[in-house]
Design an enzyme around this catalytic site. Structure first.
Site, mmCIF file in Angstrom:
data_model
loop_
_atom_site.group_PDB
_atom_site.id
_atom_site.type_symbol
_atom_site.label_atom_id
_atom_site.label_comp_id
_atom_site.label_asym_id
_atom_site.label_seq_id
_atom_site.Cartn_x
_atom_site.Cartn_y
_atom_site.Cartn_z
ATOM 1 N N GLU A 41 0.890 -1.126 -0.065
ATOM 2 C CA GLU A 41 -0.139 -0.003 0.048
ATOM 3 C C GLU A 41 0.847 1.195 -0.002
ATOM 4 O O GLU A 41 1.999 1.275 0.524
ATOM 5 C CB GLU A 41 -0.923 -0.117 1.223
ATOM 6 C CG GLU A 41 -1.483 1.202 1.432
ATOM 7 C CD GLU A 41 -2.547 1.072 2.758
ATOM 8 O OE1 GLU A 41 -2.682 2.096 3.411
ATOM 9 O OE2 GLU A 41 -2.514 0.068 3.297
ATOM 10 N N ASP A 90 13.127 -2.197 13.934
ATOM 11 C CA ASP A 90 12.982 -1.420 12.576
ATOM 12 C C ASP A 90 11.627 -0.803 12.512
ATOM 13 O O ASP A 90 11.265 -1.202 11.090
ATOM 14 C CB ASP A 90 13.803 -2.511 11.763
ATOM 15 C CG ASP A 90 14.212 -1.273 10.428
ATOM 16 O OD1 ASP A 90 14.470 -0.319 10.727
ATOM 17 O OD2 ASP A 90 14.399 -1.968 9.449
ATOM 18 N N ASP A 100 7.938 -2.800 6.647
ATOM 19 C CA ASP A 100 9.229 -3.533 6.316
ATOM 20 C C ASP A 100 10.052 -3.530 7.966
ATOM 21 O O ASP A 100 11.068 -3.098 8.180
ATOM 22 C CB ASP A 100 10.039 -2.532 5.604
ATOM 23 C CG ASP A 100 11.297 -3.252 5.042
ATOM 24 O OD1 ASP A 100 11.466 -4.465 5.178
ATOM 25 O OD2 ASP A 100 12.367 -2.630 4.909
ATOM 26 N N CYS A 135 2.411 1.356 27.983
ATOM 27 C CA CYS A 135 2.797 0.150 28.625
ATOM 28 C C CYS A 135 2.108 -0.085 29.854
ATOM 29 O O CYS A 135 1.651 -1.005 30.251
ATOM 30 C CB CYS A 135 4.350 0.114 28.853
ATOM 31 S SG CYS A 135 5.416 0.349 27.558
#
Length: 186
Positions: A41, A90, A100, A135
């Site tokens: 996308e 990443d 990615d 968290c």
């Protein structure tokens, strides 16, 4: 893991939008010199790296933005759910749409994940992660105490190991002459 995280986080009042890892598709193009390609996308907007590949938390946009904090929380959540065996790193994309991503595992092939990042990234994450409000909303345990306990145990072991009776018992009697010992300081 991303879908499980989303389901858990979205059910919490006040958590809001959850980061989404967008799928990448492999396509076959037999008429081209490079017969395979990936497509995804289109992401429109400012592309941000919320975490660098090595797991270090150095990006202010990661720490100070809502998307960045939720990415940190996602990393922490995955780390906790896998008992520290897997880390998604990443993390990058536009807003809450991530692409990615990298994977670091302690053991090769942990639950089918081979990982494309060094397992040392997990240790770096454990040492550098600072919990945030998300968290806390998910009830994640602080990594600070865990990391300090592990460092203390490792330091204590390395200090006592050269003098331990276990080491002496493992050395044959003939090797107990001073010239056969190698100092741990060398």
């Amino acid at each position: 893991y991303a879908k499980l995280y989303a389901a858990e986080a979205e059910s919490l009042e006040g958590f809001g939008e959850v980061p989404e890892i967008i799928p990448i598709f492999l396509i076959h193009r037999p008429a081209n010199n490079v017969p395979y390609a990936t497509v995804e996308e289109e992401l429109v907007g400012e592309f941000v790296k919320y975490s660098v590949r090595d797991g270090k938390e150095v990006n202010f946009l990661r720490r100070d933005s809502e998307a960045g904090q939720k990415c940190c929380t996602f990393q922490h959540w995955v780390y906790e759910k896998t008992s520290g065996n897997l880390l998604v790193t990443d993390l990058q994309g536009v807003g809450m749409k991530l692409t990615d991503v990298g994977i670091a595992t302690l053991a090769k092939g942990y639950k089918g994940f081979k990982g494309n990042c060094s397992f040392s990234f997990i240790e770096q994450f454990r040492a550098l992660h600072q919990c945030n409000e998300y968290c806390e909303m998910l009830g994640l345990k602080s990594l600070r105490a865990t990391h300090q306990k592990q460092r203390k145990a490792t330091t204590t072991k390395s200090k006592t190991l050269p003098n331990s009776s276990v080491v002496k018992k493992m050395v044959p009697k003939k090797a107990r002459e001073p010239r056969d010992f190698i100092s741990s300081e060398h």
